[in-house]
Design an enzyme around this catalytic site. Structure first.
Site, PDB file in Angstrom:
ATOM      1  N   TYR A  92     -12.988  -9.382  11.660  1.00  0.00           N
ATOM      2  CA  TYR A  92     -11.979  -9.114  10.633  1.00  0.00           C
ATOM      3  C   TYR A  92     -12.301  -7.795   9.907  1.00  0.00           C
ATOM      4  O   TYR A  92     -11.448  -6.904   9.806  1.00  0.00           O
ATOM      5  CB  TYR A  92     -11.928 -10.284   9.643  1.00  0.00           C
ATOM      6  CG  TYR A  92     -11.179  -9.973   8.369  1.00  0.00           C
ATOM      7  CD1 TYR A  92      -9.854  -9.566   8.420  1.00  0.00           C
ATOM      8  CD2 TYR A  92     -11.802 -10.074   7.128  1.00  0.00           C
ATOM      9  CE1 TYR A  92      -9.169  -9.253   7.255  1.00  0.00           C
ATOM     10  CE2 TYR A  92     -11.114  -9.775   5.961  1.00  0.00           C
ATOM     11  CZ  TYR A  92      -9.806  -9.365   6.026  1.00  0.00           C
ATOM     12  OH  TYR A  92      -9.134  -9.059   4.880  1.00  0.00           O
TER      13      TYR A  92
ATOM     14  N   LYS B 176     -10.342  -3.905   9.763  1.00  0.00           N
ATOM     15  CA  LYS B 176      -9.981  -3.163   8.538  1.00  0.00           C
ATOM     16  C   LYS B 176     -10.615  -1.767   8.570  1.00  0.00           C
ATOM     17  O   LYS B 176     -10.005  -0.787   8.132  1.00  0.00           O
ATOM     18  CB  LYS B 176     -10.449  -3.936   7.299  1.00  0.00           C
ATOM     19  CG  LYS B 176      -9.681  -5.228   7.069  1.00  0.00           C
ATOM     20  CD  LYS B 176      -8.222  -4.973   6.716  1.00  0.00           C
ATOM     21  CE  LYS B 176      -7.426  -6.232   6.506  1.00  0.00           C
ATOM     22  NZ  LYS B 176      -6.008  -5.999   6.250  1.00  0.00           N
TER      23      LYS B 176
ATOM     24  N   SER C 236     -10.693  -4.590   2.802  1.00  0.00           N
ATOM     25  CA  SER C 236     -11.519  -5.738   2.417  1.00  0.00           C
ATOM     26  C   SER C 236     -12.972  -5.336   2.260  1.00  0.00           C
ATOM     27  O   SER C 236     -13.453  -4.421   2.932  1.00  0.00           O
ATOM     28  CB  SER C 236     -11.396  -6.796   3.511  1.00  0.00           C
ATOM     29  OG  SER C 236     -12.450  -7.706   3.433  1.00  0.00           O
TER      30      SER C 236
END
Ligand code: UDP
Length: 319
Positions: free
Chosen positions: A141, A145, A117
């Site tokens: 988040y 990643k 991402s």
């Protein structure tokens, strides 16, 4: 080829499954259906309702299928939620990646295409963002990643599992009549349609004090089928014997939240009632992709612009 898609019952996953089937590949899906929709899984795909944190459930898939490559999409992926429940994000996103990689080693599966991402960059130093920028995630988040990408690099060095990490910008749009269907919708475009078409009273803009031209956050929206194409190109790239790589996948065009509101109003012909609220925690101000590396190396060229993306989604709502 026989591909395993984790998270294959989710929004991007079902689109990818349809695309790969259309290209005459076989598709196996692993999804725990916590966020996925069973009814959207294409009939020709083989669905295993499995939680990737449970290695035994996952192993069954590798025992029963000779997998040529893994497309690892399954993860929690909401910025805001990740700042409220960080443990849930670290646990799911990291453990599932580790379990998958260990099984790839055990069953000698050599290629991994990873859904990363734009969140790995945090607030970028320069715009548009290229792959050489520092990775300083501004939310949990994005941090999960970044850690997963580092784990992939070690499994490449130690076991020779080659990977392509695809750093998605904002996936949107519809193909195959699936719509942007997610359980517990939090994403901009579907929520705008709900407000425009009367199933919610108003739309909430999170933050109008960003350092942008109209004060609202700017994102780069890329069509979900363009993303699907990049996945297959990445597999071909690895199969051709190339080294592990990371690629940005965006359209190269930034649109503010207010600009997207206007486009949805124009396309539907309806005015949207707006409420302004505080910024969401961890949201960067502006994210725009420099995707020239994917264009050069993968020969990837996104086809659909933001108006086409939103028009596609409207088509689905109208039906
Ligand atoms: N956004 C908003 N209101 C909403 C949902 C999203 O203002 O109800 C904004 C959000 O703050 C971000 C952009 O729209 O700047 C895109 O958000 P989305 O959740 O769709 O994707 P993200 O960028 O978080 O992956």
């Amino acid at each position: 080829m026989k591909f395993l898609i984790t998270g294959g019952a989710g929004y991007i996953g079902t689109n990818l499954a349809n695309y790969l089937l259309k290209e005459n590949h076989q598709v196996v899906i692993a999804d725990n259906l916590e966020l996925g929709n069973k009814e959207l899984v294409p009939k020709k795909a083989k669905l295993y309702v499995a939680d990737l944190r449970d290695k035994r459930e996952l192993e069954k898939i590798f025992i029963e299928n000779k997998i040529d490559a893994v497309f690892h999409l399954a993860s929690y992926s909401l910025v805001d939620e990740s700042m409220k429940t960080p443990g849930k994000y670290f646990d799911n996103n990291i453990i599932s990646t580790l379990n998958l990689l260990d099984l790839m080693v055990k069953f000698n599966v050599k290629y991994h295409i990873f859904s990363s991402s734009v969140s790995v960059y945090g607030n970028p130093e320069k715009l548009p963002i290229d792959e050489n920028q520092l990775l300083l995630p501004s939310n949990v988040y994005g941090q999960t990643k970044k850690i997963a990408e580092e784990i992939l690099s070690w499994y490449d060095k130690i076991y020779g599992i080659r990977f392509v990490s695809l750093r998605y910008f904002n996936a949107a749009g519809d193909d195959y009549g699936i719509g942007e269907k997610r359980k517990n919708e939090t994403h901009l475009i579907p929520l705008l349609f709900k407000a425009a078409l009367g199933s919610s009273e108003y739309f909430t803009i999170f933050g109008n004090d960003y350092p942008t031209k109209d004060g609202t956050a700017v994102r780069d929206y890329v069509h979900v089928t363009d993303l699907s194409k990049a996945h297959l190109l990445s597999f071909n790239y690895l199969e051709d014997g190339n080294k592990s790589e990371v690629f940005n996948l965006g359209s190269g065009v930034g649109k503010s939240v207010k600009e997207i509101v206007k486009i949805v109003e124009q396309i539907t012909g309806n005015k949207i009632a707006i409420k302004i609220e505080e910024r969401r925690k961890g949201d960067p101000a502006i994210l725009i992709a420099d995707y020239s590396k994917a264009r050069k190396v993968l020969k990837w060229n996104p086809q659909k612009n933001i108006k086409e993306i939103i028009t596609d989604v409207y088509g689905w709502y109208k039906e």
